[in-house]
Design a protein around this motif. Sequence first.
Motif, mmCIF file in Angstrom:
data_model
loop_
_atom_site.group_PDB
_atom_site.id
_atom_site.type_symbol
_atom_site.label_atom_id
_atom_site.label_comp_id
_atom_site.label_asym_id
_atom_site.label_seq_id
_atom_site.Cartn_x
_atom_site.Cartn_y
_atom_site.Cartn_z
ATOM 1 N N HIS A 79 3.605 6.226 -10.746
ATOM 2 C CA HIS A 79 5.122 5.796 -10.472
ATOM 3 C C HIS A 79 5.790 7.039 -9.995
ATOM 4 O O HIS A 79 6.598 6.772 -8.790
ATOM 5 C CB HIS A 79 5.767 5.372 -11.769
ATOM 6 C CG HIS A 79 7.157 5.024 -11.407
ATOM 7 N ND1 HIS A 79 7.357 3.819 -10.707
ATOM 8 C CD2 HIS A 79 8.337 5.648 -11.630
ATOM 9 C CE1 HIS A 79 8.823 3.745 -10.612
ATOM 10 N NE2 HIS A 79 9.364 4.996 -11.298
ATOM 11 N N VAL A 80 5.862 8.353 -10.217
ATOM 12 C CA VAL A 80 6.594 9.446 -9.408
ATOM 13 C C VAL A 80 5.873 9.583 -8.312
ATOM 14 O O VAL A 80 6.683 10.079 -7.438
ATOM 15 C CB VAL A 80 6.542 10.733 -10.878
ATOM 16 C CG1 VAL A 80 7.196 11.852 -10.137
ATOM 17 C CG2 VAL A 80 7.189 10.411 -12.057
ATOM 18 N N THR A 81 4.680 9.580 -8.038
ATOM 19 C CA THR A 81 4.248 10.103 -6.757
ATOM 20 C C THR A 81 4.051 8.952 -5.943
ATOM 21 O O THR A 81 3.562 9.321 -4.909
ATOM 22 C CB THR A 81 2.732 10.600 -7.154
ATOM 23 O OG1 THR A 81 1.899 9.683 -7.786
ATOM 24 C CG2 THR A 81 2.690 11.867 -7.789
ATOM 25 N N GLU A 82 4.396 7.905 -6.201
ATOM 26 C CA GLU A 82 4.142 6.470 -4.990
ATOM 27 C C GLU A 82 5.348 6.693 -4.234
ATOM 28 O O GLU A 82 6.540 7.227 -4.494
ATOM 29 C CB GLU A 82 4.285 5.263 -5.779
ATOM 30 C CG GLU A 82 5.584 4.815 -6.427
ATOM 31 C CD GLU A 82 5.725 3.511 -7.124
ATOM 32 O OE1 GLU A 82 6.565 3.074 -7.661
ATOM 33 O OE2 GLU A 82 4.355 2.934 -7.426
ATOM 34 N N PRO A 83 5.238 6.495 -2.737
ATOM 35 C CA PRO A 83 6.329 6.747 -1.807
ATOM 36 C C PRO A 83 7.452 5.213 -2.386
ATOM 37 O O PRO A 83 6.917 4.222 -2.662
ATOM 38 C CB PRO A 83 5.365 6.152 -0.564
ATOM 39 C CG PRO A 83 4.094 5.656 -0.870
ATOM 40 C CD PRO A 83 4.102 5.896 -2.339
ATOM 41 N N HIS A 84 8.467 5.881 -2.087
ATOM 42 C CA HIS A 84 9.613 4.942 -2.162
ATOM 43 C C HIS A 84 10.799 5.379 -1.239
ATOM 44 O O HIS A 84 11.324 6.528 -1.244
ATOM 45 C CB HIS A 84 10.236 5.087 -3.697
ATOM 46 C CG HIS A 84 11.282 4.198 -3.870
ATOM 47 N ND1 HIS A 84 11.141 2.954 -4.179
ATOM 48 C CD2 HIS A 84 12.854 4.406 -4.233
ATOM 49 C CE1 HIS A 84 12.519 2.328 -4.371
ATOM 50 N NE2 HIS A 84 13.357 3.255 -4.466
ATOM 51 N N ASP A 85 11.052 4.294 -0.684
ATOM 52 C CA ASP A 85 12.188 4.616 0.580
ATOM 53 C C ASP A 85 13.469 4.280 0.108
ATOM 54 O O ASP A 85 13.821 2.934 -0.493
ATOM 55 C CB ASP A 85 11.926 3.765 1.529
ATOM 56 C CG ASP A 85 12.897 4.101 2.563
ATOM 57 O OD1 ASP A 85 13.892 5.145 2.785
ATOM 58 O OD2 ASP A 85 12.982 3.497 3.813
ATOM 59 N N VAL A 86 14.454 5.181 -0.389
ATOM 60 C CA VAL A 86 15.908 4.875 -0.899
ATOM 61 C C VAL A 86 16.534 4.144 -0.227
ATOM 62 O O VAL A 86 17.227 2.843 -0.677
ATOM 63 C CB VAL A 86 16.524 6.339 -1.294
ATOM 64 C CG1 VAL A 86 17.961 5.896 -1.796
ATOM 65 C CG2 VAL A 86 15.584 7.097 -2.176
ATOM 66 N N ASP A 87 16.407 4.325 1.291
ATOM 67 C CA ASP A 87 17.259 3.347 1.978
ATOM 68 C C ASP A 87 16.846 2.048 1.792
ATOM 69 O O ASP A 87 17.702 0.891 2.087
ATOM 70 C CB ASP A 87 17.456 3.793 3.440
ATOM 71 C CG ASP A 87 17.997 4.971 3.724
ATOM 72 O OD1 ASP A 87 19.040 5.452 2.915
ATOM 73 O OD2 ASP A 87 17.536 5.868 4.701
ATOM 74 N N GLU A 88 15.569 1.807 2.153
ATOM 75 C CA GLU A 88 15.187 0.385 1.728
ATOM 76 C C GLU A 88 15.443 -0.480 0.679
ATOM 77 O O GLU A 88 15.902 -1.443 0.580
ATOM 78 C CB GLU A 88 13.528 0.134 1.855
ATOM 79 C CG GLU A 88 12.880 -1.090 1.824
ATOM 80 C CD GLU A 88 11.349 -0.958 1.907
ATOM 81 O OE1 GLU A 88 10.874 -1.587 0.942
ATOM 82 O OE2 GLU A 88 10.709 -0.380 3.163
ATOM 83 N N ALA A 89 15.529 0.240 -0.477
ATOM 84 C CA ALA A 89 16.213 -0.147 -1.793
ATOM 85 C C ALA A 89 17.286 -0.488 -1.768
ATOM 86 O O ALA A 89 17.809 -1.708 -2.501
ATOM 87 C CB ALA A 89 15.781 0.736 -3.077
#
Length: 96
Positions: A79-89
């Motif tokens: 979970h911590v290492t998966e890519p996550h785009d804050v702007d998309e969220a």
Amino acid sequence: MFRLLGDPNRLRIVASCLSQPMSVGDIADTLDLSPSLTSHHLRLLRSARLLKGTRHGKQVFYDLPDCHVRQMLTNMIEHVTEPHDVDEAITEGEDP
């Protein structure tokens, strides 16, 4: 349990035992920690049942006690290492 794993050294110790049982000396050498500090952290992790110790002669080898702890840690790391785009969220109405 999460409070214990909030310490970076303790989290590194538990993660180092994911693949195979390790002795205090091996953990200390691998993580560049003193043996006494490593033993202190291991005592806390054992009391919380996040690690178990098995004696082989004069050495104690530390391992994860069951699949539940292993699964929790691997899920947390994924979970911590998966890519996550804050702007998309934010644009999708999710909390970042």
